[in-house]
Design a protein around this motif. Structure first.
Motif, PDB file in Angstrom:
ATOM      1  N   ARG A 139     -26.703 -49.697  -2.109  1.00 20.27           N
ATOM      2  CA  ARG A 139     -26.177 -48.471  -1.500  1.00 20.27           C
ATOM      3  C   ARG A 139     -24.872 -48.062  -2.157  1.00 20.27           C
ATOM      4  O   ARG A 139     -24.068 -48.899  -2.550  1.00 20.27           O
ATOM      5  N   THR A 140     -24.662 -46.758  -2.200  1.00 19.76           N
ATOM      6  CA  THR A 140     -23.423 -46.221  -2.765  1.00 19.76           C
ATOM      7  C   THR A 140     -22.579 -45.653  -1.634  1.00 19.76           C
ATOM      8  O   THR A 140     -23.028 -45.515  -0.501  1.00 19.76           O
ATOM      9  N   SER A 141     -21.348 -45.293  -1.961  1.00 20.51           N
ATOM     10  CA  SER A 141     -20.470 -44.721  -0.934  1.00 20.51           C
ATOM     11  C   SER A 141     -20.976 -43.356  -0.487  1.00 20.51           C
ATOM     12  O   SER A 141     -20.848 -43.004   0.695  1.00 20.51           O
ATOM     13  N   ALA A 142     -21.608 -42.563  -1.369  1.00 19.59           N
ATOM     14  CA  ALA A 142     -22.158 -41.259  -0.977  1.00 19.59           C
ATOM     15  C   ALA A 142     -23.309 -41.447   0.006  1.00 19.59           C
ATOM     16  O   ALA A 142     -23.444 -40.704   0.988  1.00 19.59           O
ATOM     17  N   GLY A 143     -24.146 -42.473  -0.219  1.00 18.06           N
ATOM     18  CA  GLY A 143     -25.247 -42.758   0.708  1.00 18.06           C
ATOM     19  C   GLY A 143     -24.733 -43.181   2.068  1.00 18.06           C
ATOM     20  O   GLY A 143     -25.275 -42.789   3.112  1.00 18.06           O
ATOM     21  N   ARG A 144     -23.659 -43.985   2.073  1.00 13.24           N
ATOM     22  CA  ARG A 144     -23.078 -44.401   3.349  1.00 13.24           C
ATOM     23  C   ARG A 144     -22.491 -43.218   4.105  1.00 13.24           C
ATOM     24  O   ARG A 144     -22.615 -43.123   5.325  1.00 13.24           O
ATOM     25  N   MET A 145     -21.831 -42.281   3.394  1.00 11.51           N
ATOM     26  CA  MET A 145     -21.274 -41.079   4.047  1.00 11.51           C
ATOM     27  C   MET A 145     -22.380 -40.209   4.636  1.00 11.51           C
ATOM     28  O   MET A 145     -22.240 -39.666   5.735  1.00 11.51           O
ATOM     29  N   ALA A 146     -23.503 -40.078   3.943  1.00  6.56           N
ATOM     30  CA  ALA A 146     -24.622 -39.284   4.451  1.00  6.56           C
ATOM     31  C   ALA A 146     -25.186 -39.928   5.722  1.00  6.56           C
ATOM     32  O   ALA A 146     -25.485 -39.233   6.705  1.00  6.56           O
ATOM     33  N   ASP A 147     -25.316 -41.258   5.726  1.00  5.27           N
ATOM     34  CA  ASP A 147     -25.795 -41.947   6.924  1.00  5.27           C
ATOM     35  C   ASP A 147     -24.811 -41.767   8.079  1.00  5.27           C
ATOM     36  O   ASP A 147     -25.211 -41.586   9.238  1.00  5.27           O
ATOM     37  N   TRP A 148     -23.526 -41.832   7.792  1.00  6.80           N
ATOM     38  CA  TRP A 148     -22.513 -41.666   8.833  1.00  6.80           C
ATOM     39  C   TRP A 148     -22.548 -40.250   9.410  1.00  6.80           C
ATOM     40  O   TRP A 148     -22.460 -40.074  10.626  1.00  6.80           O
ATOM     41  N   ASN A 149     -22.682 -39.244   8.570  1.00  6.13           N
ATOM     42  CA  ASN A 149     -22.761 -37.848   9.051  1.00  6.13           C
ATOM     43  C   ASN A 149     -23.991 -37.645   9.926  1.00  6.13           C
ATOM     44  O   ASN A 149     -23.931 -36.937  10.927  1.00  6.13           O
ATOM     45  N   GLU A 150     -25.109 -38.277   9.558  1.00  7.36           N
ATOM     46  CA  GLU A 150     -26.330 -38.191  10.377  1.00  7.36           C
ATOM     47  C   GLU A 150     -26.101 -38.843  11.739  1.00  7.36           C
ATOM     48  O   GLU A 150     -26.513 -38.317  12.774  1.00  7.36           O
TER      49      GLU A 150
END
Length: 186
Positions: A139-150
């Motif tokens: 996982r990348t930091s962009a993927g983690r941010m997308a999961d957090w926004n969801e």
């Protein structure tokens, strides 16, 4: 300060403790002790572990007829009271020779080293754990941010649905909620 004949002098003391007292406890047989609790490498200064206080104590009278543990105390020096150990002046019976003791010590060391594990193997992962760990590593930091926004969107939807008030003053299958407070009068 000059020394005169009137000055007191310390009395000469014996270099060793010599006493004929012997403990009334049973005789210690060397063959019954663990080989690691005996040290006969230098027979003139042989020592063993006292079974009461578990400290290394010298054996006196190596050239005489009676060998025994030296009188010793339980507590540590300058920390505890000087209480004589029960194992003091206890007779010792040499029922094994020095080569026999050395062979018993070697055998004990060999046995103990065979019991110790040489390598520590890591516990194997289950396939699910392995898959989770690999996915987490990729996982990348962009993927983690997308999961957090969801997750934030889901939380906001849940909060807004909780704020909605049902129509009417009572749930459909329950009695009406009283609007006035009840007071007991006497």
């Amino acid at each position: 300060m000059t020394i005169t004949s009137a000055m007191p002098r310390a009395k000469e003391r014996k270099t060793r403790t010599r006493t004929k007292r012997v403990s009334s406890l049973p005789v210690i047989k060397l063959s019954r002790l663990l080989p690691s609790h005996i040290d006969l490498r230098d027979p003139a200064h042989a020592v063993l572990v006292c079974e009461y206080c578990e400290t290394w104590c010298p054996i006196t009278g190596m050239q005489s007829k009676v060998q025994k543990l030296v009188p010793h105390h339980i507590g540590k020096a300058d920390e505890a009271d000087a209480i004589r150990c029960r194992g003091s002046n206890r007779k010792i019976e040499f029922d094994m020779t020095i080569p026999e003791w050395h062979q018993a010590l070697t055998d004990a060391i060999t046995e103990a080293s065979s019991r110790q594990a040489t390598t520590v193997l890591p516990k194997a992962f289950s396939p699910q754990t392995d898959q989770t760990l690999r996915a987490r590593a990729q996982r990348t930091s962009a993927g983690r941010m997308a999961d957090w926004n969801e997750a934030l969107r889901t939380v906001a939807d849940t909060d807004s649905s909780r704020r909605l008030m049902p129509a009417g003053d009572a749930p459909a299958e329950a009695p009406a909620v009283p609007q006035t407070s009840l007071r007991i009068t006497r």
